[in-house]
Scaffold this motif. Structure first.
Motif, short mmCIF file in Angstrom:
data_model
loop_
_atom_site.label_atom_id
_atom_site.label_comp_id
_atom_site.label_asym_id
_atom_site.label_seq_id
_atom_site.Cartn_x
_atom_site.Cartn_y
_atom_site.Cartn_z
N ALA A 225 0.83 -1.21 0.00
CA ALA A 225 0.00 0.00 0.00
C ALA A 225 0.86 1.26 0.00
N ILE A 226 1.94 1.25 0.78
CA ILE A 226 2.85 2.40 0.81
C ILE A 226 3.45 2.62 -0.58
N ARG A 227 3.86 1.54 -1.22
CA ARG A 227 4.43 1.66 -2.56
C ARG A 227 3.40 2.20 -3.56
N SER A 228 2.15 1.81 -3.41
CA SER A 228 1.09 2.31 -4.29
C SER A 228 0.86 3.80 -4.11
N VAL A 229 0.88 4.26 -2.87
CA VAL A 229 0.70 5.69 -2.58
C VAL A 229 1.84 6.50 -3.20
N ILE A 230 3.05 6.03 -3.03
CA ILE A 230 4.21 6.75 -3.57
C ILE A 230 4.19 6.73 -5.10
N LYS A 231 3.77 5.62 -5.68
CA LYS A 231 3.66 5.55 -7.14
C LYS A 231 2.64 6.57 -7.65
N ALA A 232 1.51 6.68 -6.95
CA ALA A 232 0.49 7.66 -7.35
C ALA A 232 1.01 9.09 -7.17
N ALA A 233 1.76 9.32 -6.10
CA ALA A 233 2.30 10.66 -5.84
C ALA A 233 3.35 11.05 -6.88
N SER A 234 3.99 10.06 -7.49
CA SER A 234 5.06 10.35 -8.44
C SER A 234 4.55 10.45 -9.88
N ALA A 235 3.26 10.30 -10.07
CA ALA A 235 2.71 10.37 -11.43
C ALA A 235 3.09 11.70 -12.08
N GLY A 236 3.52 11.62 -13.29
CA GLY A 236 3.92 12.81 -14.02
C GLY A 236 5.39 13.13 -13.91
N SER A 237 6.12 12.40 -13.09
CA SER A 237 7.55 12.67 -12.95
C SER A 237 8.34 12.10 -14.13
N GLY A 238 7.75 11.10 -14.80
CA GLY A 238 8.43 10.49 -15.92
C GLY A 238 9.49 9.50 -15.52
N LYS A 239 9.58 9.20 -14.24
CA LYS A 239 10.58 8.26 -13.74
C LYS A 239 9.90 7.15 -12.95
N ARG A 240 10.53 6.00 -12.94
CA ARG A 240 10.04 4.88 -12.13
C ARG A 240 10.50 5.09 -10.70
N VAL A 241 9.59 4.91 -9.75
CA VAL A 241 9.92 5.11 -8.34
C VAL A 241 9.87 3.78 -7.62
N ASN A 242 10.96 3.44 -6.94
CA ASN A 242 11.06 2.21 -6.15
C ASN A 242 11.16 2.59 -4.68
N VAL A 243 10.49 1.83 -3.82
CA VAL A 243 10.58 2.04 -2.39
C VAL A 243 11.20 0.80 -1.75
N GLU A 244 12.31 1.00 -1.08
CA GLU A 244 12.97 -0.08 -0.34
C GLU A 244 12.77 0.18 1.15
N ILE A 245 12.53 -0.87 1.90
CA ILE A 245 12.31 -0.74 3.34
C ILE A 245 13.44 -1.45 4.05
N ARG A 246 14.12 -0.73 4.96
CA ARG A 246 15.23 -1.31 5.71
C ARG A 246 15.02 -1.09 7.19
#
Length: 78
Positions: free
Chosen positions: A57-78
């Protein structure tokens, strides 16, 4: 474009017991952005969730927030 680091940190801080231990780092190249979320070891289960549902769900929210950036966004959790 939204401030992805702040968005990710705000979402994570709302979930965990130790919001002061939440840190987000950004690594960017020509085609992608990698956000690394670091939380306290005791809070890892809260961020990942059962069967990874919260992490997804966190990754989905960030993907939606990055719409229009033209770049792929990856979220890693450590």
């Amino acid at each position: 474009m939204a401030d992805l680091e702040k968005t990710l940190a705000d979402v994570a801080k709302a979930i965990v017991d130790s919001p002061d231990d939440v840190f987000v780092t950004r690594d960017e190249d020509d085609r992608s952005i990698t956000l690394t979320l670091t939380v306290a070891p005791d809070d890892m289960g809260m961020v990942i969730g059962k069967h990874g549902k919260i992490a997804k769900a966190i990754r989905s929210v960030i993907k939606a927030a990055s719409a229009g950036s033209g770049k792929r966004v990856n979220v890693e959790i450590r």
